[in-house]
Design a protein around this motif. Structure first.
Motif: not given
Length: 201
Positions: A185-190, A85-92
């Protein structure tokens, strides 16, 4: 699964996406023909109903035509889920920065987009309905439709292909050319989070 080949899967997925877009556009057209005052409870309820129908009907279609029954909810694995979750948030956040650079480049090229404004409606009931429409339904229904069904329908063609195409569809669904890169990019992360945990949340 009942479908026999990838072409059939692509056709059903494309039909589901077109159904989503058609329902939203039809309601937008009807609101222009029969105007309802923006910010009222009636306006919020119409938008909530439209969004629910535009996501649920394609999901039902894909489930029936493709025999899809994807895993959607599974208890996440503690510390791994938190770090993800933390990594995803930083990537977003990084995706937002990249999108800002893209918009700056477009402005330098002479293309500028009118800023989108959000007006919070008056009254407690309208605010609650607005919160449901903006903050509750989109994360739930879009994840079920895009990650739960579209991604799984395309996975037989390869995970990378499924992630990229479902992310592009996710971005197009938001009808926001200026934020296409951000949503993509958000789609890729999710999608990566979903594939890691077999859960949309």
């Amino acid at each position: 699964m009942r479908y026999k080949n990838l072409r059939y899967s692509y056709n059903v997925t494309g039909f589901a996406v077109l159904m989503f877009l058609a329902i939203k556009e039809l309601m937008a057209f009807l609101l222009r023909v029969f105007p309802v005052e923006s910010g009222t409870a009636a306006y919020m309820l119409i938008n909530i109903a439209t969004f629910v129908v535009s996501c649920i009907l394609p999901v039902i279609t894909m489930e029936n035509m493709l025999g899809l029954h994807p895993k959607l909810f599974r208890k996440a694995a503690g510390a791994k889920a938190v770090s993800c979750g933390v990594y995803s948030y930083l990537l977003i956040l990084a995706a937002g920065f990249v999108n800002s650079l893209f918009l700056a480049a477009l402005r330098l090229a002479g293309l500028d987009f009118a800023p989108r404004t959000i007006s919070i409606p008056d009254g407690a009931v309208n605010i609650v309905l607005y919160f449901i429409y903006i903050c509750v339904l989109p994360p739930l229904l879009e994840e079920i439709f895009v990650r739960g069904y579209i991604l799984n329908a395309l996975k037989p063609a390869g995970t990378t292909f499924a992630v990229l195409v479902s992310s592009a569809i996710f971005s197009l669904m938001h009808s926001s050319l200026e934020n296409f890169i951000l949503y993509f990019i958000c789609g890729i992360i999710l999608a990566k989070v979903y594939l890691t945990f077999d859960s949309i949340f």
